[in-house]
Design an enzyme around this catalytic site. Structure first.
Site, PDB file in Angstrom:
ATOM      1  N   SER A 101       0.388  -1.222   0.093  1.00 15.14           N
ATOM      2  CA  SER A 101       0.134  -0.242   0.333  1.00 15.14           C
ATOM      3  C   SER A 101       1.081   1.559  -0.110  1.00 15.14           C
ATOM      4  O   SER A 101       0.196   2.120  -0.042  1.00 15.14           O
ATOM      5  CB  SER A 101      -0.899   0.073   1.538  1.00 15.14           C
ATOM      6  OG  SER A 101      -1.950  -0.506   0.818  1.00 15.14           O
ATOM      7  N   LYS A 104       0.446   3.962  -2.505  1.00 16.67           N
ATOM      8  CA  LYS A 104      -1.199   4.927  -2.500  1.00 16.67           C
ATOM      9  C   LYS A 104      -0.287   5.665  -2.312  1.00 16.67           C
ATOM     10  O   LYS A 104      -1.204   6.814  -2.765  1.00 16.67           O
ATOM     11  CB  LYS A 104      -1.528   4.371  -1.445  1.00 16.67           C
ATOM     12  CG  LYS A 104      -2.968   3.402  -1.267  1.00 16.67           C
ATOM     13  CD  LYS A 104      -3.446   2.804  -0.395  1.00 16.67           C
ATOM     14  CE  LYS A 104      -4.642   1.800  -0.341  1.00 16.67           C
ATOM     15  NZ  LYS A 104      -4.391   0.394  -0.291  1.00 16.67           N
ATOM     16  N   SER A 159      -5.824   3.210   4.608  1.00 13.70           N
ATOM     17  CA  SER A 159      -5.208   2.070   3.704  1.00 13.70           C
ATOM     18  C   SER A 159      -6.520   1.217   2.831  1.00 13.70           C
ATOM     19  O   SER A 159      -5.990   0.304   2.029  1.00 13.70           O
ATOM     20  CB  SER A 159      -4.253   1.378   4.357  1.00 13.70           C
ATOM     21  OG  SER A 159      -3.768   0.957   2.941  1.00 13.70           O
TER      22      SER A 159
END
Length: 412
Positions: A101, A104, A159
């Protein structure tokens, strides 16, 4: 003015150049005197070896009195100055690894500018299809209306892959978002990243690197919206007529699960998948200095090791600032080439009060030690009187050659 220089070839095939520019009255004795202080600082002007960060293992150039970087178990990591982009130290900086993640951060850099935080959006069922099994979620529901800021809190704090899917749909769809992120990465000089799933979910061929993650972190800190979201510890997430609290999963930011909060932490993004292991981009400010640290896949210490290893690297970075020569830069190579050309053009106009070193040597030339080079001593085998314009041209050519060899055949 006397210009002394040394040109050599690195393992990456690029020329490394060391320039020493004494004033009109400078001599070998005055150079020695000027560089004999107990705790030297990096030169005012330099260009580092552009191929150094391609090498495996730990890359660092400590000056006298500087401590070595901590020994941590992560497969790769980078410590950099977020303001200047200088890489203070790194290990396997360009090693391609799954980012989880932390990708991101790139998603946010790409999509954040396209909507205002106060805009509202009603979620459709189609926008929540295709979310990977076992994904982290914030709880976005079909038919509910959310402010854009709520969705971004879901991305940074929880997340939430569900929030990513909705925001991607608002920005052209999943495939379009993938292409946009790839283009954004290239524009930032992050060429190790291949985007397949914008939320960071494990996908065949999806990789990034500690270098690229540090690039994304540094770029994010230049955006006030990004910085505000990534440093938010707690927020309320709407659920129709009520709301519930969400907590940032970055333990260095919140101090949760027995991890002590890091003083001055600005957050950024953590991640985990079974394929990527634990990954983290962290940034912290201490006094006038801000550092960005990326850590990928610690090999021992459990799920919280990524935070403790980032802590060690941040501590070292703040202590080492001013005591190490940079080993690279987070700025795109195009920017470095422009800087080298400007340096060559401005060279004759530089003040002559003290020696100025333009340092690109990763190791000392034959016949001299690393300490000699870092303290401004003239390397053996130099040629006096080489015109500065020729040296600047050699440096520009070296950077162009290295850029072609590393990236020219790869494309996007």
């Amino acid at each position: 003015m006397i210009v002394t220089s040394a040109v050599r070839h690195t393992a990456a095939g690029a020329a490394a150049i060391l320039l020493v520019l004494p004033g009109p009255a400078a001599s070998a004795a005055s150079l020695s005197s000027a560089s004999s202080v107990d705790e030297p600082t990096p030169p005012a002007r330099y260009v580092v070896d552009p191929g150094r960060l391609d090498r495996s293992g730990t890359q660092v150039q400590p000056l006298r009195g500087a401590a070595e970087p901590p020994s941590v178990s992560a497969l790769s990591w980078v410590v950099a100055d977020a303001t200047t982009g200088e890489v203070l130290a790194a290990r396997n900086a360009h090693k391609p690894l799954p980012p989880a993640s932390t990708l991101k951060a790139l998603f946010a850099l790409t999509a954040l500018p396209h909507q205002d935080a106060g805009d509202r959006h009603t979620v459709s069922d189609e926008e929540l299809t295709g979310i990977g099994e076992g994904s982290s979620l914030v709880g976005v529901k079909e038919g509910y209306t959310y402010k854009v800021s709520d969705l971004w809190n879901g991305v940074f704090l929880s997340s939430g892959n569900d929030a990513v899917h909705v925001l991607a749909a608002m920005n052209g769809g999943w495939e379009s978002m993938t292409r946009q992120m790839q283009e954004k990465a290239r524009s930032l000089g992050a060429r190790d990243t291949h985007v397949v799933s914008p939320d960071g979910y494990d996908a065949p061929g999806q990789v990034s690197s500690a270098y690229d993650l540090a690039v994304f972190g540094r770029a994010g800190l230049q955006d006030p919206q990004f910085t505000r979201y990534c440093s938010t510890r707690y927020a309320d997430f709407p659920a129709g007529s009520w709301s519930y609290g969400i907590v940032n999963t970055n333990r260095l930011l919140t101090g949760a699960n027995g991890v002590e909060r890091y003083p001055g932490l600005l957050g950024i993004k953590n991640g985990y998948t079974s394929n990527a292991g634990n990954t983290l981009i962290s940034a912290a400010r201490r006094g006038p200095r801000t550092l960005v640290v990326s850590v990928m896949n610690p090999q021992w210490g459990g799920g919280l090791a990524v935070y403790e290893e980032a802590r060690e690297l941040l501590d070292w970075g703040f202590e080492a600032a001013g005591r190490v020569q940079p080993v690279g830069s987070l700025k795109p190579l195009e920017d470095l080439q422009k800087k080298s050309r400007k340096a060559a053009q401005a060279g004759p106009k530089a003040p002559a009060a003290r020696p100025v070193a333009v340092h690109a040597a990763a190791e000392a030339p034959a016949g001299s030690s690393k300490r000699d080079v870092s303290r401004g001593a003239t390397p053996s085998g130099t040629t006096a009187g080489l015109p500065l314009a020729l040296v600047g041209a050699a440096l520009g050519a070296a950077l162009s050659l290295w850029l072609w060899r590393r990236f020219g055949a790869r494309g996007n």
